[in-house]
Design an enzyme around this catalytic site. Structure first.
Site, short mmCIF file in Angstrom:
data_model
loop_
_atom_site.label_atom_id
_atom_site.label_comp_id
_atom_site.label_asym_id
_atom_site.label_seq_id
_atom_site.Cartn_x
_atom_site.Cartn_y
_atom_site.Cartn_z
N CYS A 121 12.19 -68.70 -24.35
CA CYS A 121 12.62 -67.30 -24.50
C CYS A 121 14.10 -67.15 -24.87
CB CYS A 121 12.32 -66.50 -23.23
SG CYS A 121 10.58 -66.44 -22.83
N HIS A 260 17.12 -59.99 -23.69
CA HIS A 260 15.74 -60.46 -23.79
C HIS A 260 14.83 -59.46 -23.07
CE1 HIS A 260 12.17 -62.78 -23.65
NE2 HIS A 260 12.31 -63.22 -22.40
N ASN A 290 6.80 -59.05 -23.43
CA ASN A 290 7.75 -60.15 -23.59
C ASN A 290 7.27 -61.03 -24.75
OD1 ASN A 290 9.20 -62.52 -23.42
ND2 ASN A 290 9.04 -62.71 -21.20
O1 UT7 Z 1 10.72 -64.77 -20.56
C1 UT7 Z 1 10.10 -65.33 -19.43
C2 UT7 Z 1 10.81 -64.91 -18.23
N1 UT7 Z 1 9.94 -64.43 -17.20
C3 UT7 Z 1 10.23 -63.30 -16.51
O2 UT7 Z 1 11.15 -62.59 -16.82
C4 UT7 Z 1 9.40 -62.97 -15.33
C5 UT7 Z 1 10.27 -62.71 -14.12
N2 UT7 Z 1 9.48 -62.22 -13.01
C6 UT7 Z 1 8.97 -60.96 -13.00
O3 UT7 Z 1 9.19 -60.19 -13.92
C7 UT7 Z 1 8.17 -60.52 -11.82
O4 UT7 Z 1 8.26 -61.51 -10.82
C8 UT7 Z 1 6.68 -60.27 -12.14
C9 UT7 Z 1 6.56 -59.03 -13.00
C10 UT7 Z 1 6.09 -61.47 -12.88
C11 UT7 Z 1 5.89 -60.03 -10.86
O5 UT7 Z 1 6.47 -58.96 -10.14
P1 UT7 Z 1 6.74 -59.12 -8.59
O6 UT7 Z 1 7.24 -57.82 -8.11
O7 UT7 Z 1 7.63 -60.32 -8.40
O8 UT7 Z 1 5.28 -59.38 -8.04
P2 UT7 Z 1 4.74 -60.61 -7.22
O9 UT7 Z 1 4.58 -61.80 -8.09
O10 UT7 Z 1 5.56 -60.76 -5.99
O11 UT7 Z 1 3.31 -60.10 -6.84
C12 UT7 Z 1 3.12 -58.95 -6.00
C13 UT7 Z 1 1.65 -58.67 -5.85
C14 UT7 Z 1 0.84 -59.89 -5.48
O12 UT7 Z 1 -0.17 -59.47 -4.58
P3 UT7 Z 1 0.00 -59.73 -3.01
O13 UT7 Z 1 0.13 -61.19 -2.86
O14 UT7 Z 1 1.25 -58.98 -2.62
O15 UT7 Z 1 -1.24 -59.14 -2.47
C15 UT7 Z 1 0.19 -60.32 -6.77
O16 UT7 Z 1 -1.03 -60.99 -6.60
O17 UT7 Z 1 1.13 -58.22 -7.11
C16 UT7 Z 1 -0.04 -58.98 -7.43
N3 UT7 Z 1 -0.13 -59.07 -8.88
C17 UT7 Z 1 -0.76 -58.14 -9.63
N4 UT7 Z 1 -1.41 -57.02 -9.30
C18 UT7 Z 1 -1.92 -56.28 -10.30
C19 UT7 Z 1 0.40 -60.00 -9.71
N5 UT7 Z 1 0.11 -59.72 -10.99
C20 UT7 Z 1 -0.59 -58.57 -10.96
C21 UT7 Z 1 -1.16 -57.75 -11.96
N6 UT7 Z 1 -1.81 -56.64 -11.59
N7 UT7 Z 1 -1.06 -58.05 -13.28
#
Ligand code: UT7
Length: 336
Positions: A121, A260, A290
Protein backbone atom coordinates in the site's frame (compact mmCIF):
# COMPACT_ATOMS: atom_id res chain seq x y z
CA UNK A 1 16.31 10.41 7.00
CA UNK A 2 16.01 13.93 5.69
CA UNK A 3 13.82 14.88 2.77
CA UNK A 4 16.50 16.50 0.61
CA UNK A 5 15.77 17.19 -3.08
CA UNK A 6 17.63 15.49 -5.97
CA UNK A 7 20.21 17.52 -8.01
CA UNK A 8 17.89 18.19 -11.01
CA UNK A 9 14.43 19.48 -10.29
CA UNK A 10 11.72 16.94 -11.15
CA UNK A 11 7.97 17.08 -10.85
CA UNK A 12 4.68 15.62 -11.97
CA UNK A 13 3.87 16.51 -15.59
CA UNK A 14 0.57 14.64 -15.82
CA UNK A 15 -1.75 12.41 -13.81
CA UNK A 16 -4.40 9.85 -14.69
CA UNK A 17 -6.43 7.09 -13.14
CA UNK A 18 -8.81 4.30 -13.95
CA UNK A 19 -11.23 2.24 -11.90
CA UNK A 20 -13.17 -0.72 -13.28
CA UNK A 21 -16.87 0.02 -13.86
CA UNK A 22 -18.42 -2.61 -11.56
CA UNK A 23 -19.56 -0.90 -8.33
CA UNK A 24 -20.06 -3.17 -5.31
CA UNK A 25 -21.85 -1.50 -2.41
CA UNK A 26 -21.75 -2.48 1.26
CA UNK A 27 -25.30 -3.77 0.89
CA UNK A 28 -24.16 -5.99 -1.99
CA UNK A 29 -21.53 -7.48 0.34
CA UNK A 30 -24.05 -7.84 3.16
CA UNK A 31 -26.00 -10.06 0.77
CA UNK A 32 -23.13 -12.52 0.55
CA UNK A 33 -21.46 -12.42 4.00
CA UNK A 34 -22.26 -11.61 7.62
CA UNK A 35 -21.68 -7.87 7.55
CA UNK A 36 -23.69 -4.66 7.25
CA UNK A 37 -23.51 -1.25 5.61
CA UNK A 38 -23.64 0.29 9.10
CA UNK A 39 -20.61 -1.70 10.36
CA UNK A 40 -18.48 -1.01 7.28
CA UNK A 41 -19.34 2.70 7.11
CA UNK A 42 -18.89 3.41 10.80
CA UNK A 43 -15.63 1.44 11.16
CA UNK A 44 -14.00 2.44 7.87
CA UNK A 45 -15.89 5.18 6.00
CA UNK A 46 -16.21 2.92 2.94
CA UNK A 47 -19.56 2.86 1.10
CA UNK A 48 -18.60 1.10 -2.13
CA UNK A 49 -15.66 -0.27 -4.07
CA UNK A 50 -14.93 -1.15 -7.70
CA UNK A 51 -14.11 -4.71 -8.69
CA UNK A 52 -12.36 -5.78 -11.89
CA UNK A 53 -14.10 -8.24 -14.21
CA UNK A 54 -12.55 -11.74 -14.18
CA UNK A 55 -10.69 -11.24 -17.47
CA UNK A 56 -9.15 -7.91 -16.36
CA UNK A 57 -5.62 -7.98 -14.95
CA UNK A 58 -3.68 -5.39 -12.98
CA UNK A 59 -1.79 -4.32 -16.13
CA UNK A 60 -5.10 -3.56 -17.88
CA UNK A 61 -6.02 -1.09 -15.14
CA UNK A 62 -2.46 0.28 -15.16
CA UNK A 63 -2.57 0.76 -18.92
CA UNK A 64 -5.80 2.78 -18.80
CA UNK A 65 -4.41 4.99 -16.02
CA UNK A 66 -1.13 5.39 -17.94
CA UNK A 67 -2.96 6.43 -21.13
CA UNK A 68 -4.80 9.10 -19.13
CA UNK A 69 -1.63 10.35 -17.45
CA UNK A 70 0.24 10.56 -20.77
CA UNK A 71 -2.66 12.50 -22.34
CA UNK A 72 -2.66 14.87 -19.35
CA UNK A 73 1.10 15.39 -19.79
CA UNK A 74 0.68 15.88 -23.55
CA UNK A 75 3.13 13.05 -24.18
CA UNK A 76 3.27 9.85 -26.15
CA UNK A 77 4.61 6.47 -24.96
CA UNK A 78 7.82 7.02 -26.97
CA UNK A 79 8.66 9.91 -24.62
CA UNK A 80 9.04 7.50 -21.70
CA UNK A 81 12.36 5.94 -20.80
CA UNK A 82 11.31 4.19 -17.58
CA UNK A 83 8.11 2.62 -16.27
CA UNK A 84 7.72 1.71 -12.61
CA UNK A 85 4.61 -0.16 -11.51
CA UNK A 86 3.98 -0.33 -7.77
CA UNK A 87 1.77 -3.31 -7.07
CA UNK A 88 1.13 -6.08 -4.60
CA UNK A 89 -1.04 -7.89 -7.13
CA UNK A 90 1.13 -8.28 -10.23
CA UNK A 91 -0.20 -9.98 -13.39
CA UNK A 92 2.17 -12.90 -12.77
CA UNK A 93 3.32 -14.45 -9.46
CA UNK A 94 6.53 -12.89 -8.22
CA UNK A 95 6.27 -10.19 -10.92
CA UNK A 96 7.71 -12.80 -13.32
CA UNK A 97 7.56 -11.07 -15.78
CA UNK A 98 6.93 -7.68 -14.25
CA UNK A 99 3.60 -5.93 -14.70
CA UNK A 100 5.64 -2.91 -15.79
CA UNK A 101 7.02 -4.93 -18.71
CA UNK A 102 3.47 -5.93 -19.70
CA UNK A 103 2.46 -2.26 -19.59
CA UNK A 104 5.55 -1.27 -21.61
CA UNK A 105 4.55 -3.67 -24.39
CA UNK A 106 0.87 -2.69 -24.29
CA UNK A 107 1.73 1.01 -24.44
CA UNK A 108 4.34 0.47 -27.15
CA UNK A 109 6.84 2.39 -25.01
CA UNK A 110 9.79 0.81 -26.81
CA UNK A 111 12.47 3.07 -25.30
CA UNK A 112 11.38 2.47 -21.72
CA UNK A 113 13.01 0.19 -19.16
CA UNK A 114 10.45 -1.36 -16.82
CA UNK A 115 10.28 -2.82 -13.34
CA UNK A 116 7.79 -3.51 -10.57
CA UNK A 117 8.24 -2.09 -7.11
CA UNK A 118 6.93 -3.91 -4.05
CA UNK A 119 5.92 -1.86 -1.04
CA UNK A 120 2.24 -2.88 -1.17
CA UNK A 121 0.00 0.00 0.00
CA UNK A 122 3.00 2.35 0.37
CA UNK A 123 4.07 1.41 -3.16
CA UNK A 124 3.13 4.63 -4.93
CA UNK A 125 4.92 6.81 -2.37
CA UNK A 126 8.01 4.64 -2.82
CA UNK A 127 7.76 4.54 -6.62
CA UNK A 128 7.23 8.29 -6.97
CA UNK A 129 10.27 8.94 -4.78
CA UNK A 130 12.37 6.54 -6.87
CA UNK A 131 11.08 7.95 -10.17
CA UNK A 132 11.95 11.48 -9.07
CA UNK A 133 15.49 10.40 -8.12
CA UNK A 134 15.96 8.83 -11.57
CA UNK A 135 14.95 12.07 -13.28
CA UNK A 136 16.78 14.13 -10.67
CA UNK A 137 20.13 12.47 -11.31
CA UNK A 138 19.68 12.74 -15.06
CA UNK A 139 19.56 8.94 -15.45
CA UNK A 140 16.08 9.24 -16.98
CA UNK A 141 14.10 11.95 -18.72
CA UNK A 142 10.45 10.94 -18.35
CA UNK A 143 9.33 8.24 -15.95
CA UNK A 144 5.86 6.73 -15.77
CA UNK A 145 5.01 5.89 -12.17
CA UNK A 146 1.94 3.70 -11.70
CA UNK A 147 0.12 2.28 -8.68
CA UNK A 148 -2.23 -0.50 -9.79
CA UNK A 149 -4.00 -3.30 -7.95
CA UNK A 150 -6.57 -6.04 -8.28
CA UNK A 151 -6.86 -6.93 -4.59
CA UNK A 152 -10.16 -8.68 -5.35
CA UNK A 153 -7.98 -11.56 -6.66
CA UNK A 154 -6.15 -12.10 -3.37
CA UNK A 155 -9.01 -11.63 -0.91
CA UNK A 156 -10.63 -14.44 1.02
CA UNK A 157 -14.28 -13.67 0.29
CA UNK A 158 -15.24 -15.74 3.34
CA UNK A 159 -13.28 -13.42 5.67
CA UNK A 160 -15.49 -10.43 6.35
CA UNK A 161 -12.72 -8.69 8.32
CA UNK A 162 -10.66 -8.17 5.15
CA UNK A 163 -13.03 -8.69 2.21
CA UNK A 164 -15.02 -5.53 2.87
CA UNK A 165 -11.97 -3.26 2.96
CA UNK A 166 -10.38 -3.43 -0.46
CA UNK A 167 -11.12 -2.50 -4.07
CA UNK A 168 -9.45 -2.51 -7.49
CA UNK A 169 -8.07 0.45 -9.43
CA UNK A 170 -5.05 2.26 -10.81
CA UNK A 171 -3.46 5.68 -10.87
CA UNK A 172 -0.43 7.04 -12.70
CA UNK A 173 1.86 10.04 -12.85
CA UNK A 174 4.38 11.10 -15.49
CA UNK A 175 7.50 12.45 -13.80
CA UNK A 176 9.95 14.67 -15.67
CA UNK A 177 12.13 17.77 -15.33
CA UNK A 178 10.43 21.01 -14.22
CA UNK A 179 11.69 24.57 -14.15
CA UNK A 180 10.39 25.44 -10.69
CA UNK A 181 8.66 23.78 -7.76
CA UNK A 182 8.05 20.09 -8.33
CA UNK A 183 9.07 17.34 -5.96
CA UNK A 184 10.68 19.00 -2.95
CA UNK A 185 11.54 15.81 -1.11
CA UNK A 186 10.21 12.77 0.64
CA UNK A 187 10.95 10.10 3.19
CA UNK A 188 10.64 6.33 3.01
CA UNK A 189 10.66 3.90 5.92
CA UNK A 190 10.21 0.27 6.84
CA UNK A 191 9.86 -1.90 9.94
CA UNK A 192 10.15 -5.51 8.85
CA UNK A 193 9.33 -6.75 12.35
CA UNK A 194 5.69 -5.96 11.49
CA UNK A 195 5.66 -8.25 8.45
CA UNK A 196 3.44 -10.91 10.04
CA UNK A 197 0.70 -8.35 10.74
CA UNK A 198 -0.35 -8.06 7.10
CA UNK A 199 0.63 -10.61 4.50
CA UNK A 200 -0.20 -13.26 1.92
CA UNK A 201 1.44 -16.32 3.46
CA UNK A 202 1.56 -18.81 0.61
CA UNK A 203 2.61 -18.71 -3.01
CA UNK A 204 6.17 -17.45 -2.55
CA UNK A 205 9.48 -19.15 -1.72
CA UNK A 206 8.79 -19.24 2.04
CA UNK A 207 5.64 -21.26 1.61
CA UNK A 208 4.99 -22.46 -1.94
CA UNK A 209 1.31 -22.96 -2.64
CA UNK A 210 0.17 -26.52 -2.02
CA UNK A 211 -3.28 -28.13 -2.06
CA UNK A 212 -3.38 -27.80 1.75
CA UNK A 213 -2.41 -24.13 1.54
CA UNK A 214 -5.10 -23.52 -1.04
CA UNK A 215 -7.71 -25.23 1.14
CA UNK A 216 -6.65 -23.06 4.11
CA UNK A 217 -6.86 -19.93 1.86
CA UNK A 218 -3.21 -19.21 2.71
CA UNK A 219 -2.86 -17.52 -0.69
CA UNK A 220 -5.14 -14.67 0.41
CA UNK A 221 -4.68 -11.53 2.51
CA UNK A 222 -4.28 -11.96 6.26
CA UNK A 223 -4.45 -8.87 8.44
CA UNK A 224 -4.26 -8.18 12.16
CA UNK A 225 -6.54 -5.16 11.77
CA UNK A 226 -6.14 -3.73 15.26
CA UNK A 227 -2.32 -3.78 15.20
CA UNK A 228 -2.15 -2.35 11.68
CA UNK A 229 -4.59 0.34 12.77
CA UNK A 230 -2.34 1.34 15.70
CA UNK A 231 0.71 1.47 13.44
CA UNK A 232 -1.13 3.46 10.77
CA UNK A 233 -2.49 6.06 13.18
CA UNK A 234 1.03 6.70 14.48
CA UNK A 235 3.01 6.61 11.24
CA UNK A 236 0.78 8.53 8.82
CA UNK A 237 0.83 11.86 10.62
CA UNK A 238 4.37 11.37 11.90
CA UNK A 239 5.93 10.57 8.50
CA UNK A 240 4.05 13.34 6.71
CA UNK A 241 4.98 15.93 9.35
CA UNK A 242 8.61 14.78 9.35
CA UNK A 243 8.85 15.06 5.56
CA UNK A 244 7.40 18.57 5.58
CA UNK A 245 9.42 19.82 8.55
CA UNK A 246 12.75 18.41 7.35
CA UNK A 247 12.37 20.69 4.31
CA UNK A 248 12.11 23.72 6.59
CA UNK A 249 8.38 23.99 5.97
CA UNK A 250 5.53 23.86 8.43
CA UNK A 251 2.49 21.58 8.30
CA UNK A 252 0.40 24.77 8.26
CA UNK A 253 1.88 25.45 4.79
CA UNK A 254 0.19 22.34 3.39
CA UNK A 255 -2.59 23.14 0.91
CA UNK A 256 -3.74 19.59 0.24
CA UNK A 257 -3.01 16.39 2.14
CA UNK A 258 -3.61 13.15 0.22
CA UNK A 259 -3.19 10.17 2.53
CA UNK A 260 -3.48 6.49 1.65
CA UNK A 261 -7.21 5.74 1.58
CA UNK A 262 -7.57 2.84 4.02
CA UNK A 263 -9.84 4.04 6.80
CA UNK A 264 -11.44 7.44 7.48
CA UNK A 265 -10.62 7.14 11.19
CA UNK A 266 -6.91 6.72 10.38
CA UNK A 267 -7.05 9.66 7.95
CA UNK A 268 -8.73 11.91 10.54
CA UNK A 269 -6.08 11.04 13.15
CA UNK A 270 -3.30 11.78 10.66
CA UNK A 271 -4.87 15.14 9.79
CA UNK A 272 -5.15 15.92 13.51
CA UNK A 273 -1.45 15.12 14.03
CA UNK A 274 -0.65 17.46 11.10
CA UNK A 275 -2.90 20.16 12.59
CA UNK A 276 -4.88 20.24 9.34
CA UNK A 277 -8.64 20.79 9.02
CA UNK A 278 -10.44 18.09 7.00
CA UNK A 279 -11.08 20.68 4.23
CA UNK A 280 -7.39 20.31 3.38
CA UNK A 281 -7.59 16.52 3.20
CA UNK A 282 -8.67 14.67 0.08
CA UNK A 283 -10.86 11.63 0.71
CA UNK A 284 -12.40 9.28 -1.85
CA UNK A 285 -12.26 5.98 0.02
CA UNK A 286 -16.04 6.09 0.44
CA UNK A 287 -16.31 5.27 -3.30
CA UNK A 288 -13.27 3.05 -3.85
CA UNK A 289 -12.35 1.39 -0.55
CA UNK A 290 -8.67 0.64 -0.04
CA UNK A 291 -7.05 0.20 -3.45
CA UNK A 292 -3.58 -0.30 -1.94
CA UNK A 293 -0.84 1.15 -4.19
CA UNK A 294 -3.50 2.71 -6.43
CA UNK A 295 -5.18 4.70 -3.69
CA UNK A 296 -2.92 7.76 -3.61
CA UNK A 297 -2.58 8.30 -7.39
CA UNK A 298 -6.31 7.66 -7.83
CA UNK A 299 -7.03 10.30 -5.19
CA UNK A 300 -4.41 12.68 -6.61
CA UNK A 301 -5.93 12.45 -10.09
CA UNK A 302 -9.44 13.07 -8.75
CA UNK A 303 -8.18 16.00 -6.68
CA UNK A 304 -6.49 17.57 -9.71
CA UNK A 305 -9.54 17.01 -11.94
CA UNK A 306 -11.78 18.50 -9.23
CA UNK A 307 -9.68 21.68 -9.18
CA UNK A 308 -8.43 21.00 -5.64
CA UNK A 309 -4.77 21.34 -6.71
CA UNK A 310 -3.48 24.60 -8.18
CA UNK A 311 -0.09 25.64 -9.45
CA UNK A 312 2.10 26.60 -6.47
CA UNK A 313 0.11 24.53 -3.96
CA UNK A 314 1.99 22.43 -1.42
CA UNK A 315 0.68 18.89 -1.77
CA UNK A 316 1.66 16.13 0.64
CA UNK A 317 1.11 12.43 -0.04
CA UNK A 318 1.58 9.74 2.59
CA UNK A 319 1.22 5.99 2.38
CA UNK A 320 1.64 3.01 4.69
CA UNK A 321 1.27 -0.69 4.18
CA UNK A 322 2.49 -4.22 4.53
CA UNK A 323 6.16 -4.66 5.26
CA UNK A 324 5.53 -2.68 7.31
CA UNK A 325 6.39 0.23 5.05
CA UNK A 326 5.63 3.93 4.79
CA UNK A 327 6.49 6.88 2.59
CA UNK A 328 5.69 10.59 2.36
CA UNK A 329 6.12 12.91 -0.62
CA UNK A 330 6.16 16.70 -0.59
CA UNK A 331 5.32 18.40 -3.88
CA UNK A 332 5.08 22.05 -4.91
CA UNK A 333 2.52 21.63 -7.70
CA UNK A 334 4.15 22.94 -10.88
CA UNK A 335 1.47 22.18 -13.45
CA UNK A 336 -1.72 23.98 -14.21
O1 UT7 B 1 -3.63 -0.65 3.46
C1 UT7 B 1 -3.71 -1.70 4.38
C2 UT7 B 1 -3.75 -1.14 5.74
N1 UT7 B 1 -4.79 -1.70 6.55
C3 UT7 B 1 -5.57 -0.92 7.32
O2 UT7 B 1 -5.52 0.28 7.26
C4 UT7 B 1 -6.49 -1.58 8.28
C5 UT7 B 1 -6.30 -1.01 9.67
N2 UT7 B 1 -7.32 -1.52 10.57
C6 UT7 B 1 -8.61 -1.12 10.50
O3 UT7 B 1 -8.95 -0.28 9.69
C7 UT7 B 1 -9.59 -1.69 11.47
O4 UT7 B 1 -8.89 -2.44 12.44
C8 UT7 B 1 -10.66 -2.59 10.81
C9 UT7 B 1 -11.60 -1.72 9.99
C10 UT7 B 1 -10.00 -3.63 9.92
C11 UT7 B 1 -11.49 -3.29 11.88
O5 UT7 B 1 -12.06 -2.33 12.75
P1 UT7 B 1 -11.96 -2.55 14.32
O6 UT7 B 1 -12.72 -1.45 14.94
O7 UT7 B 1 -10.50 -2.66 14.67
O8 UT7 B 1 -12.72 -3.91 14.50
P2 UT7 B 1 -12.20 -5.26 15.13
O9 UT7 B 1 -11.27 -5.95 14.20
O10 UT7 B 1 -11.74 -5.00 16.50
O11 UT7 B 1 -13.54 -6.09 15.17
C12 UT7 B 1 -14.64 -5.69 15.98
C13 UT7 B 1 -15.79 -6.65 15.78
C14 UT7 B 1 -15.38 -8.10 15.91
O12 UT7 B 1 -16.44 -8.78 16.56
P3 UT7 B 1 -16.33 -9.14 18.12
O13 UT7 B 1 -15.14 -9.98 18.24
O14 UT7 B 1 -16.20 -7.80 18.81
O15 UT7 B 1 -17.62 -9.81 18.36
C15 UT7 B 1 -15.29 -8.58 14.49
O16 UT7 B 1 -15.54 -9.96 14.35
O17 UT7 B 1 -16.30 -6.50 14.45
C16 UT7 B 1 -16.39 -7.78 13.84
N3 UT7 B 1 -16.19 -7.61 12.41
C17 UT7 B 1 -17.21 -7.35 11.56
N4 UT7 B 1 -18.52 -7.20 11.76
C18 UT7 B 1 -19.29 -6.92 10.69
C19 UT7 B 1 -15.04 -7.63 11.70
N5 UT7 B 1 -15.28 -7.41 10.39
C20 UT7 B 1 -16.61 -7.22 10.30
C21 UT7 B 1 -17.48 -6.92 9.21
N6 UT7 B 1 -18.78 -6.79 9.46
N7 UT7 B 1 -17.02 -6.77 7.94
Amino acid sequence: MSASPPPRRAGILGVGSYAPPQVVTNDDLAGRMDTSDEWIRSRTGIRARRLAAPEVATSDLALAAADNALADAGMSPSDLDLIIVATGTPDYPGSFPSTAAVVQEALGAKRAAAFDLGAVCAGFSYALHVGVQMVGTGANQNVLVVGAETFSRILNWEDRATAVLFGDGAGAAVVGPVAEGGYLGGILGADGSGGPLLNVAAGGSRQPLTCDGLAARANTVYQNGREVYKFAVKIMGEAAAQAVESLGLSTSDVDLFIPHQANIRIIEKAAERMGLPMEKVFVNLDRYGNTSAASIPLALDEAVKAGRVRRGDLVVLVGFGAGLTWGANVIRWSKG
